[in-house]
Design a protein around this motif. Structure first.
Motif, short mmCIF file in Angstrom:
data_model
loop_
_atom_site.label_atom_id
_atom_site.label_comp_id
_atom_site.label_asym_id
_atom_site.label_seq_id
_atom_site.Cartn_x
_atom_site.Cartn_y
_atom_site.Cartn_z
N THR A 119 -9.87 3.38 1.68
CA THR A 119 -9.30 2.61 0.76
C THR A 119 -9.74 2.69 -0.89
OG1 THR A 119 -10.55 0.77 1.32
CG2 THR A 119 -8.36 0.80 2.48
N GLY A 120 -9.51 3.80 -1.31
CA GLY A 120 -9.94 3.89 -2.81
C GLY A 120 -9.09 3.36 -3.63
N MET A 121 -7.55 2.97 -3.14
CA MET A 121 -6.84 2.21 -3.83
C MET A 121 -6.51 1.12 -3.09
SD MET A 121 -2.88 3.13 -5.50
CE MET A 121 -2.26 3.11 -4.23
N ARG A 122 -6.57 0.15 -3.64
CA ARG A 122 -5.96 -1.38 -2.83
C ARG A 122 -5.06 -2.13 -3.65
NH1 ARG A 122 -10.86 -4.83 -0.55
NH2 ARG A 122 -11.53 -2.72 0.28
N VAL A 123 -3.82 -2.31 -3.11
CA VAL A 123 -3.04 -3.11 -3.74
C VAL A 123 -3.29 -4.42 -3.34
CG1 VAL A 123 -0.38 -3.73 -4.06
CG2 VAL A 123 -1.10 -1.26 -3.85
N LEU A 124 -3.58 -5.24 -4.48
CA LEU A 124 -4.06 -6.74 -4.06
C LEU A 124 -3.00 -7.76 -3.77
CD1 LEU A 124 -7.04 -6.20 -6.67
CD2 LEU A 124 -7.23 -5.94 -4.17
N GLU A 125 -2.15 -7.57 -4.69
CA GLU A 125 -0.80 -8.49 -4.92
C GLU A 125 0.29 -7.55 -5.19
OE1 GLU A 125 0.95 -11.32 -3.48
OE2 GLU A 125 -1.39 -11.31 -3.62
N MET B 111 -5.10 4.79 8.13
CA MET B 111 -5.36 3.42 9.30
C MET B 111 -4.76 2.32 8.76
SD MET B 111 -9.19 4.23 10.53
CE MET B 111 -9.39 4.96 12.26
N GLN C 21 0.72 -1.17 0.12
CA GLN C 21 -0.03 0.01 -0.03
C GLN C 21 0.72 1.40 -0.07
OE1 GLN C 21 -3.42 0.69 2.21
NE2 GLN C 21 -3.94 -1.76 2.36
N ALA D 176 -6.14 -2.20 -7.75
CA ALA D 176 -7.33 -1.80 -8.25
C ALA D 176 -7.57 -0.40 -7.44
CB ALA D 176 -8.53 -2.68 -7.74
N GLU E 103 -11.71 10.15 -0.26
CA GLU E 103 -10.70 10.50 0.44
C GLU E 103 -10.30 11.73 0.49
OE1 GLU E 103 -7.73 7.15 0.00
OE2 GLU E 103 -9.54 6.03 -0.29
N ALA F 158 -14.09 6.64 -4.81
CA ALA F 158 -13.61 6.33 -3.35
C ALA F 158 -12.46 7.18 -3.28
CB ALA F 158 -13.38 4.74 -3.14
N MET G 180 -4.89 1.21 3.85
CA MET G 180 -4.32 2.09 4.78
C MET G 180 -5.10 3.31 5.06
SD MET G 180 -0.51 4.05 4.20
CE MET G 180 0.14 2.55 3.76
#
Lengths: 441, 517
Positions: free
Chosen positions: B5-11, A367, A139, A342, A351, A347, B1
């Motif tokens: 979480t508008g952006m998510r690192v999946l892998e 968080m 992240q 993604a 934010e 969203a 984080m």
């Protein structure tokens, strides 16, 4: 604080979700169904009306607001609502959502009389740019106008010995960076000089964007920075991404099925190679060697297309796939398909709005680990008892200062640096400790 | 984080270093190896002549060894990377195959010990001129060549005429890469006409027809010699000249080219040169499938014949007027030269260097005409002239009627606009390369000699780019290109290479766009 929100769509409801606990919120929308859904879920006032009608706005009580957020899906409506908001509530801050980069630029030049303009396409592009900047990151997020970046990495076997397996004080860490947390299984430690990063753990690093990239290169063995991407879709999101990435000297190819849009993109970006093709055509993918690209970004309008395109790109051998998820629920589907990153534009936008809307002194910016830990952005008061204290003498109370922003530039403090009044401090802390940290600073 | 979480690192992925090269070079070279290794069989024919005449067999044994070893080595080098060889590699495969073939062609010259061909640059010129069916020669003393070596020289033209890749497609088992693209690069013209359901079948039928026509010509010539109509036409010369007529090549075993033979033989050559400049697919339709009438209605054929009549008339009229042909046969010499130059064969019955400037300009002009698409002729080709003419006519039409929708047709079928663009681009590239080539030759000959007339400089560039053969003066039909400096020689080699592969595949290799990802 009284918040007045125009537009109860995805952005509006995400903002409501984030702000409803601490603030009095009024939401105005033309769709009664959306309003009632919000009202059942959260403790907010709703008003059915037109955001471009001054009478509706004043009837809904915009004059009492401290913060006006115009976030319908229509640019013109948002601008008009923002303008009326300015008139009706002269002391309120105004935030306007727009899809037009031109308005963002006008605002930056001081030509638009609002406090903040947020553009989902641009925020998406920035989020993707961050992900691409540090491909190994789990992240990542940026603070303080992009000067401070926080990145979470998995530390794998084979990570260099200069960093892993040695006490941090002896480790050769990238300049302008700091390890803020080491997570091993369920256990999180705030590291000191004796702490050791072990393979298999996860770490949170704070540092300059450059240091974040160095960390990424360090922890991904054989990994490299992304200099070559393919963007599928030359709509608003795709072109915003192309604009942001081409500013970083990344080589870009775009694929767009509509001839007109492809043509427009090719005219707008002379250095980008734009193909008028369907991105799912195996012959095309093979002929243009799309599989050899370092990263592929899927910014088409349809989540299903993004999902399929990204899966196909994986099949062709693209190692790094990033897909835009217009619906929040798509993120889980993307995860199932093995897509690497993604991004949900609405969203991300919410934010940004929430970040601006928060208390100007204290900003809860992020968080971690299921809300057990927080990253705070706090401006120190003159009365704080730690003013003048060297960082090495700071007490250890389950909180760690990662960076300070002083006179507009970021500092990653060492033991001899001294905290000053007015410093913006980026603090990593246990959530239960947060009130204490805010009060102490 | 973040809370939302508008952006998510999946892998988190592992991204390798950026790739700069978008072309699978090793795989392409492996294919080049496959396509060229059968060239090891080609020197068997001159080897037989060498053994029969008691000449040295080593030049050909050497060529067999080099072709075999090089082909197998290249094939082995990229054997594991053939999977991703595709459209992009096709251009490299075609261009490199021709360079490799020309390289293999130099081996007999270099090993022969002939003093005129023992320098690699000269041998390369001779070999490239052979395979590209140009017919320009560096040799001044042709009778001094071993007969087997001279036959090798003729044979290279025959192999290059219908195309070494087309032949490979005809004889090799199925290749990984689609043969059509390779064949399109080698068979001249905007597109190829299928003669079968498979590209291999088409390749076999084209080569079959080519072999039959060559045998027919060799037989006719041999009969002329045998019946005493032309006592210089031995069976050896009959075969040698059949090998260079059908590919519109132009190499001769005689120092005075076709002037060595009787008028009746020369007329036979005229007929077969005209045949060689016709689309072979059309010949197949007419002779094998007996669809004569539809064949004769072919627009390209009609324009081709029209050009021949026009060119012949221009030359004959000037020869009649000037009486400069040095012989009593302005008709025969005029027609022969017009056909020879237009079809890009390059034979000569007379040294036309001394003709009037207007006649020489006519010859230079004919060098830009070329054979039909799908023939063995070089240069711009008739069908492109036809299409450019129609494009220009349409431009004039739409100037008057701006809203007119006017598709361009060929034989009644509308032609794709993309093809039209490619035709215009080709003609512009062709003319551009001619200008650049002529410019370099002009500068280099001014600095290093030999001193050339301006029209000769133009003719030298046009004759090599168009795969014609002779120019004027030092480089005239009965002279040789040996006086050029090495730089000029290499430039001419490059022009022949470009001309034979119709420019695009070669030019692409010199662009960044081709190589980058």
């Amino acid at each position: 604080m009284k918040v007045f929100i125009i537009g109860a769509g995805q952005v509006g409801s995400t903002v409501v979700e984030a702000l409803h606990a601490d603030h009095d919120i009024t939401v105005l929308d033309m769709e009664p169904a959306r309003l009632s859904a919000l009202a059942y879920k959260y403790d907010v006032a709703t008003f059915e009306g037109d955001g471009t009608s001054r009478r509706d706005l004043s009837q809904a009580g915009i004059a009492n607001a401290d913060l006006v957020i115009a976030c319908t899906s229509r640019d013109e409506a948002n601008l008009v609502a923002g303008m009326f908001g300015r008139r009706e509530a002269p002391h309120a801050k105004t935030i306007v959502r727009t899809s037009e980069l031109e308005y963002v630029e006008l605002w930056r030049e001081g030509q638009l009389d609002v406090d903040f303009v947020v553009c989902p396409e641009l925020e998406t592009a920035h989020a993707i740019s961050r992900a691409i900047g540090v491909p190994a990151a789990r992240q990542t997020d940026v603070f303080a106008e992009g000067q401070v970046q926080i990145v979470e990495f998995d530390v794998e076997e084979g990570a260099p010995k200069s960093v892993v397996g040695v006490p941090l004080r002896d480790a050769d860490l990238p300049r302008d960076s700091k390890v803020m947390a080491i997570i091993h299984g369920d256990e999180l430690t705030l590291p000191g000089g004796d702490s050791v990063i072990e393979p298999g753990s996860r770490i949170v690093v704070i540092g300059s964007p450059r240091a974040a990239k160095e960390w990424g290169a360090l922890l991904a063995p054989g990994g490299a920075s992304v200099q070559d991407v393919v963007i599928f879709g030359a709509g608003r999101v795709g072109t915003a991404i192309a604009r942001v990435l081409s500013g970083q000297g990344i080589s870009i190819r775009m694929i767009e099925a509509s001839r007109e849009r492809a043509r427009a993109a090719a005219e707008q970006f002379p250095k980008v190679r734009v193909y008028n093709a369907v991105g799912f055509d195996p012959d095309f993918l093979e002929r243009e060697r799309i599989g050899l690209a370092q990263a592929a970004i899927f910014a088409m309008r349809d989540d299903t297309k993004n999902l399929y395109g990204a899966s196909l790109a994986k099949v062709h051998g693209v190692p790094f796939t990033i897909a835009v998820a217009h619906e929040a629920v798509s993120i889980a589907a993307f995860d199932q398909a093995g897509i690497d990153v993604a991004v949900n534009p609405r969203a991300v936008t919410a934010e940004e709005i929430v970040r601006f809307a928060h208390d100007p002194r204290t900003q809860q910016v992020a968080m971690l680990e299921g809300n057990r830990y927080e990253v705070l952005d706090v401006t120190t008061r003159e009365t704080s008892r730690y003013i003048g204290t060297k960082f090495r003498d700071m007490p250890v109370h389950g909180a760690l200062i990662g960076a300070i922003v002083r006179n507009g530039s970021a500092i990653f403090p060492h033991g001899d640096d001294v905290l000053q009044a007015g410093d913006r401090v980026i603090v990593f802390t246990e959530a239960s400790n947060a009130p204490w940290v805010i009060e102490a600073l | 984080m973040s809370p939302t979480t508008g952006m998510r690192v999946l892998e988190p992925p592992h991204v390798g270093p950026p790739r700069r090269l978008g072309v699978n070079v090793r795989g392409a070279l492996a294919l080049v190896g496959t396509l060229t290794k059968w060239l090891a069989a080609a020197p068997l024919l001159p080897l037989a002549f060498a053994l029969g005449y008691g000449e040295s067999p080593w030049p050909f044994l050497g060529a067999i060894a080099v072709a075999g070893v090089l082909g197998l080595a290249l094939e082995r080098l990229g054997r594991d990377e053939l999977r991703t060889v595709g459209f992009r590699e096709g251009f490299l495969v075609v261009s490199a195959t021709w360079v490799v073939a020309a390289g293999i062609g130099t081996v007999p010259y270099l090993l022969s010990g002939n003093p005129e061909l023992d320098r690699p640059v000269d041998a390369l010129f001779e070999s490239m001129s052979g395979f590209t069916t140009t017919g320009a020669s560096i040799v001044t003393d042709l009778p001094a060549l071993d007969r087997s070596l001279a036959m090798w020289r003729q044979l290279t033209q025959w192999l290059g005429g219908m195309g070494i890749i087309v032949l490979a497609l005809a004889v090799l088992p199925r290749l990984r890469i689609g043969g059509r693209q390779l064949m399109e690069s080698e068979l001249p013209g905007p597109e190829i006409e299928d003669l079968g359901t498979r590209i291999r079948q088409t390749a076999r039928r084209l080569w079959g027809l080519y072999v039959v026509l060559t045998a027919l010509l060799a037989g006719t010539l041999a009969v002329l010699g045998w019946t005493g109509l032309d006592d210089r036409m031995t069976p050896y010369r009959a075969l040698a000249h059949a090998f260079t007529t059908m590919p519109t090549g132009g190499f001769s075993t005689e120092p005075d080219s076709i002037a060595a033979f009787q008028p009746v033989t020369q007329w036979v050559f005229v007929c077969f040169m005209i045949l060689a400049g016709v689309n072979f697919a059309l010949l197949y339709r007419v002779f094998v499938r007996r669809r004569v009438r539809s064949g004769l209605r072919d627009e390209e054929l009609r324009l081709y014949l029209g050009f021949i009549v026009l060119g012949s008339a221009l030359l004959v009229l000037q020869l009649l007027e000037q009486e400069l042909s040095g012989s009593d046969a302005p008709l025969r010499n005029g027609v022969f030269q017009a056909v020879s130059i237009l079809t890009t064969t390059g034979y000569a019955t007379v040294d036309f260097t001394g003709w009037t400037t207007l006649a020489l300009l006519t010859i230079v002009g004919l060098m830009f005409v070329g054979g039909s698409a799908g023939s063995t002729g070089g240069s711009i080709k008739i069908v492109r002239h036809l299409l450019v003419g129609r494009i220009l006519r349409r431009e004039l039409q739409t100037t008057v009627h701006p809203d007119l929708v006017a598709p361009i047709r060929l034989g009644g079928t509308p032609v794709d606009e993309r093809t039209l663009r490619a035709v215009i681009a080709f003609v512009l590239l062709y003319v551009g390369l001619f200008v650049v080539g002529a410019g370099i030759i002009a500068i280099d000959t001014a600095l290093q000699g030999p001193s050339l007339e301006p029209i000769t400089v133009m003719a030298v560039a046009a004759t090599t780019l168009g795969n014609v053969g002779p120019a004027f003066g030092h480089a005239g039909p009965f002279a040789s290109f040996h006086e050029f400096s090495d730089l000029s020689t290499l430039v001419l080699v490059g022009l022949m290479w470009l001309g034979r592969l119709e420019i695009i595949p070669v030019v692409l290799l010199f662009t960044r766009q081709y190589w980058r990802l």
